[in-house]
Design a protein around this motif. Structure first.
Motif, PDB file in Angstrom:
ATOM      1  N   LEU A  94      52.109  22.920  84.261  1.00  0.00           N
ATOM      2  CA  LEU A  94      50.864  23.283  84.730  1.00  0.00           C
ATOM      3  C   LEU A  94      50.720  23.653  86.073  1.00  0.00           C
ATOM      4  O   LEU A  94      49.503  24.086  86.661  1.00  0.00           O
ATOM      5  CB  LEU A  94      49.736  22.619  84.063  1.00  0.00           C
ATOM      6  CG  LEU A  94      49.756  22.373  82.652  1.00  0.00           C
ATOM      7  CD1 LEU A  94      48.754  21.494  81.996  1.00  0.00           C
ATOM      8  CD2 LEU A  94      49.282  23.775  81.860  1.00  0.00           C
ATOM      9  N   VAL A  95      51.709  23.170  86.887  1.00  0.00           N
ATOM     10  CA  VAL A  95      51.831  23.240  88.254  1.00  0.00           C
ATOM     11  C   VAL A  95      52.543  24.289  88.708  1.00  0.00           C
ATOM     12  O   VAL A  95      53.954  24.033  88.670  1.00  0.00           O
ATOM     13  CB  VAL A  95      51.778  21.790  88.943  1.00  0.00           C
ATOM     14  CG1 VAL A  95      51.981  21.693  90.287  1.00  0.00           C
ATOM     15  CG2 VAL A  95      51.036  20.975  88.435  1.00  0.00           C
ATOM     16  N   ASN A  96      52.182  25.198  89.597  1.00  0.00           N
ATOM     17  CA  ASN A  96      53.232  26.330  90.206  1.00  0.00           C
ATOM     18  C   ASN A  96      53.912  25.755  91.175  1.00  0.00           C
ATOM     19  O   ASN A  96      55.098  26.059  91.521  1.00  0.00           O
ATOM     20  CB  ASN A  96      52.238  27.436  90.514  1.00  0.00           C
ATOM     21  CG  ASN A  96      51.633  27.866  89.283  1.00  0.00           C
ATOM     22  OD1 ASN A  96      50.528  27.667  88.943  1.00  0.00           O
ATOM     23  ND2 ASN A  96      52.131  28.837  88.660  1.00  0.00           N
ATOM     24  N   GLU A  97      53.345  24.821  92.207  1.00  0.00           N
ATOM     25  CA  GLU A  97      54.078  24.563  93.441  1.00  0.00           C
ATOM     26  C   GLU A  97      53.680  23.258  93.743  1.00  0.00           C
ATOM     27  O   GLU A  97      52.378  22.724  93.630  1.00  0.00           O
ATOM     28  CB  GLU A  97      53.814  25.443  94.521  1.00  0.00           C
ATOM     29  CG  GLU A  97      54.542  25.245  95.948  1.00  0.00           C
ATOM     30  CD  GLU A  97      54.404  26.230  96.759  1.00  0.00           C
ATOM     31  OE1 GLU A  97      54.975  26.347  97.772  1.00  0.00           O
ATOM     32  OE2 GLU A  97      53.584  27.383  96.475  1.00  0.00           O
ATOM     33  N   VAL A  98      54.483  22.406  94.265  1.00  0.00           N
ATOM     34  CA  VAL A  98      54.201  21.060  94.781  1.00  0.00           C
ATOM     35  C   VAL A  98      54.548  20.838  96.148  1.00  0.00           C
ATOM     36  O   VAL A  98      55.808  21.081  96.330  1.00  0.00           O
ATOM     37  CB  VAL A  98      54.922  19.938  93.743  1.00  0.00           C
ATOM     38  CG1 VAL A  98      54.475  18.180  94.303  1.00  0.00           C
ATOM     39  CG2 VAL A  98      54.526  19.843  92.345  1.00  0.00           C
ATOM     40  N   LEU A  99      53.598  20.414  96.885  1.00  0.00           N
ATOM     41  CA  LEU A  99      54.009  20.224  98.485  1.00  0.00           C
ATOM     42  C   LEU A  99      53.519  19.059  99.123  1.00  0.00           C
ATOM     43  O   LEU A  99      52.584  18.184  98.615  1.00  0.00           O
ATOM     44  CB  LEU A  99      53.079  21.407  99.146  1.00  0.00           C
ATOM     45  CG  LEU A  99      53.293  22.739  98.638  1.00  0.00           C
ATOM     46  CD1 LEU A  99      52.470  23.735  99.470  1.00  0.00           C
ATOM     47  CD2 LEU A  99      54.767  23.106  99.131  1.00  0.00           C
ATOM     48  N   ASP A 100      54.244  18.401 100.039  1.00  0.00           N
ATOM     49  CA  ASP A 100      54.149  17.467 100.846  1.00  0.00           C
ATOM     50  C   ASP A 100      53.118  17.701 101.852  1.00  0.00           C
ATOM     51  O   ASP A 100      53.705  18.369 102.827  1.00  0.00           O
ATOM     52  CB  ASP A 100      55.396  16.606 101.101  1.00  0.00           C
ATOM     53  CG  ASP A 100      55.034  15.430 101.931  1.00  0.00           C
ATOM     54  OD1 ASP A 100      54.162  14.868 102.301  1.00  0.00           O
ATOM     55  OD2 ASP A 100      56.021  14.388 102.227  1.00  0.00           O
ATOM     56  N   PRO A 101      52.001  17.054 102.067  1.00  0.00           N
ATOM     57  CA  PRO A 101      51.029  17.432 103.225  1.00  0.00           C
ATOM     58  C   PRO A 101      51.684  17.007 104.510  1.00  0.00           C
ATOM     59  O   PRO A 101      51.327  17.825 105.549  1.00  0.00           O
ATOM     60  CB  PRO A 101      49.775  16.661 102.815  1.00  0.00           C
ATOM     61  CG  PRO A 101      50.210  15.728 102.007  1.00  0.00           C
ATOM     62  CD  PRO A 101      51.143  16.092 101.196  1.00  0.00           C
ATOM     63  N   TYR A 102      52.655  15.999 104.524  1.00  0.00           N
ATOM     64  CA  TYR A 102      53.140  15.830 106.049  1.00  0.00           C
ATOM     65  C   TYR A 102      54.070  16.949 106.386  1.00  0.00           C
ATOM     66  O   TYR A 102      54.482  16.995 107.549  1.00  0.00           O
ATOM     67  CB  TYR A 102      53.917  14.419 105.816  1.00  0.00           C
ATOM     68  CG  TYR A 102      53.114  13.265 105.583  1.00  0.00           C
ATOM     69  CD1 TYR A 102      52.443  12.908 106.736  1.00  0.00           C
ATOM     70  CD2 TYR A 102      52.816  12.758 104.314  1.00  0.00           C
ATOM     71  CE1 TYR A 102      51.579  11.737 106.699  1.00  0.00           C
ATOM     72  CE2 TYR A 102      52.033  11.571 104.134  1.00  0.00           C
ATOM     73  CZ  TYR A 102      51.359  11.094 105.320  1.00  0.00           C
ATOM     74  OH  TYR A 102      50.519  10.106 104.980  1.00  0.00           O
ATOM     75  N   SER A 103      54.307  17.839 105.424  1.00  0.00           N
ATOM     76  CA  SER A 103      55.368  18.902 105.804  1.00  0.00           C
ATOM     77  C   SER A 103      54.719  20.144 106.581  1.00  0.00           C
ATOM     78  O   SER A 103      55.432  20.905 107.117  1.00  0.00           O
ATOM     79  CB  SER A 103      56.163  19.439 104.560  1.00  0.00           C
ATOM     80  OG  SER A 103      55.111  20.185 103.735  1.00  0.00           O
ATOM     81  N   PHE A 104      53.388  20.331 106.494  1.00  0.00           N
ATOM     82  CA  PHE A 104      52.522  21.312 107.341  1.00  0.00           C
ATOM     83  C   PHE A 104      52.345  20.984 108.548  1.00  0.00           C
ATOM     84  O   PHE A 104      52.378  19.813 109.143  1.00  0.00           O
ATOM     85  CB  PHE A 104      51.187  21.424 106.602  1.00  0.00           C
ATOM     86  CG  PHE A 104      51.165  21.954 105.265  1.00  0.00           C
ATOM     87  CD1 PHE A 104      51.028  23.349 105.249  1.00  0.00           C
ATOM     88  CD2 PHE A 104      51.221  21.014 104.007  1.00  0.00           C
ATOM     89  CE1 PHE A 104      50.968  23.959 104.059  1.00  0.00           C
ATOM     90  CE2 PHE A 104      51.158  21.772 102.784  1.00  0.00           C
ATOM     91  CZ  PHE A 104      50.885  23.283 102.837  1.00  0.00           C
ATOM     92  N   GLN A 105      52.643  22.097 109.335  1.00  0.00           N
ATOM     93  CA  GLN A 105      52.365  21.735 110.819  1.00  0.00           C
ATOM     94  C   GLN A 105      51.014  22.166 110.906  1.00  0.00           C
ATOM     95  O   GLN A 105      50.207  22.832 110.036  1.00  0.00           O
ATOM     96  CB  GLN A 105      53.104  23.412 111.585  1.00  0.00           C
ATOM     97  CG  GLN A 105      54.384  23.236 111.602  1.00  0.00           C
ATOM     98  CD  GLN A 105      55.199  21.904 112.142  1.00  0.00           C
ATOM     99  OE1 GLN A 105      54.516  21.620 113.531  1.00  0.00           O
ATOM    100  NE2 GLN A 105      56.064  21.596 111.888  1.00  0.00           N
ATOM    101  N   SER A 106      50.301  21.781 111.957  1.00  0.00           N
ATOM    102  CA  SER A 106      48.727  21.767 111.959  1.00  0.00           C
ATOM    103  C   SER A 106      48.334  23.182 112.152  1.00  0.00           C
ATOM    104  O   SER A 106      47.229  23.503 111.911  1.00  0.00           O
ATOM    105  CB  SER A 106      48.435  21.080 113.414  1.00  0.00           C
ATOM    106  OG  SER A 106      48.798  21.750 114.522  1.00  0.00           O
ATOM    107  N   ILE A 107      49.049  24.128 112.455  1.00  0.00           N
ATOM    108  CA  ILE A 107      48.400  25.528 112.383  1.00  0.00           C
ATOM    109  C   ILE A 107      48.865  26.146 111.308  1.00  0.00           C
ATOM    110  O   ILE A 107      48.245  27.570 110.920  1.00  0.00           O
ATOM    111  CB  ILE A 107      49.355  26.314 113.554  1.00  0.00           C
ATOM    112  CG1 ILE A 107      50.942  26.258 113.245  1.00  0.00           C
ATOM    113  CG2 ILE A 107      48.856  25.744 115.258  1.00  0.00           C
ATOM    114  CD1 ILE A 107      51.716  27.366 114.445  1.00  0.00           C
ATOM    115  N   ASP A 108      49.558  25.747 110.380  1.00  0.00           N
ATOM    116  CA  ASP A 108      49.731  26.487 108.863  1.00  0.00           C
ATOM    117  C   ASP A 108      48.602  26.218 108.203  1.00  0.00           C
ATOM    118  O   ASP A 108      48.213  27.206 107.363  1.00  0.00           O
ATOM    119  CB  ASP A 108      51.035  25.611 108.031  1.00  0.00           C
ATOM    120  CG  ASP A 108      52.298  25.818 109.104  1.00  0.00           C
ATOM    121  OD1 ASP A 108      52.476  26.659 109.626  1.00  0.00           O
ATOM    122  OD2 ASP A 108      52.966  25.016 108.483  1.00  0.00           O
ATOM    123  N   ALA A 109      47.985  25.227 108.019  1.00  0.00           N
ATOM    124  CA  ALA A 109      46.599  25.255 107.001  1.00  0.00           C
ATOM    125  C   ALA A 109      45.721  26.239 107.024  1.00  0.00           C
ATOM    126  O   ALA A 109      45.298  26.987 106.190  1.00  0.00           O
ATOM    127  CB  ALA A 109      46.150  23.842 106.994  1.00  0.00           C
TER     128      ALA A 109
END
Length: 103
Positions: free
Chosen positions: A31-46
């Motif tokens: 039921l989940v298409n993608e699982v991500l770690d929020p620490y992996s994002f750069q501040s400009i990505d979101a």
């Protein structure tokens, strides 16, 4: 926790942000298409990502600010307001059981 829907219900695309410790529990869930770690994002990505719906059941201030940075069409759950954590009325039952209860 952040979820993204493109089309309501059955054809939804669900992206779940979870701590690195919780990711193994979610990988392989049909039921989940993608699982991500929020620490992996750069501040400009979101801010470059657009979400129809964000559900945030985490009351850490940085997570509330992070969830709001996705610029969702609708947010359910906790969010940051003037440097403090608040929550939407439609999730009051959940948060009124905890330390950030309005009561």
């Amino acid at each position: 926790m952040v979820l993204r829907w493109y089309i309501p219900y059955g054809l939804a695309l669900i992206v779940w942000l979870a701590s690195s410790e919780a990711i193994p529990l979610l990988i392989g869930n049909p039921l989940v298409n993608e699982v991500l770690d929020p620490y992996s994002f750069q501040s400009i990505d979101a801010p470059s990502l657009q979400y129809d719906l964000v559900i945030n059941l985490d009351d850490d201030l940085w997570v509330c600010e992070f969830a709001a940075s996705f610029l969702p069409n609708r947010l359910i759950g906790a969010y940051a307001l003037d440097g403090k954590v608040d929550y939407t009325d439609d999730c009051a039952r959940w948060f009124d059981m905890g330390l950030i209860s309005r009561y």
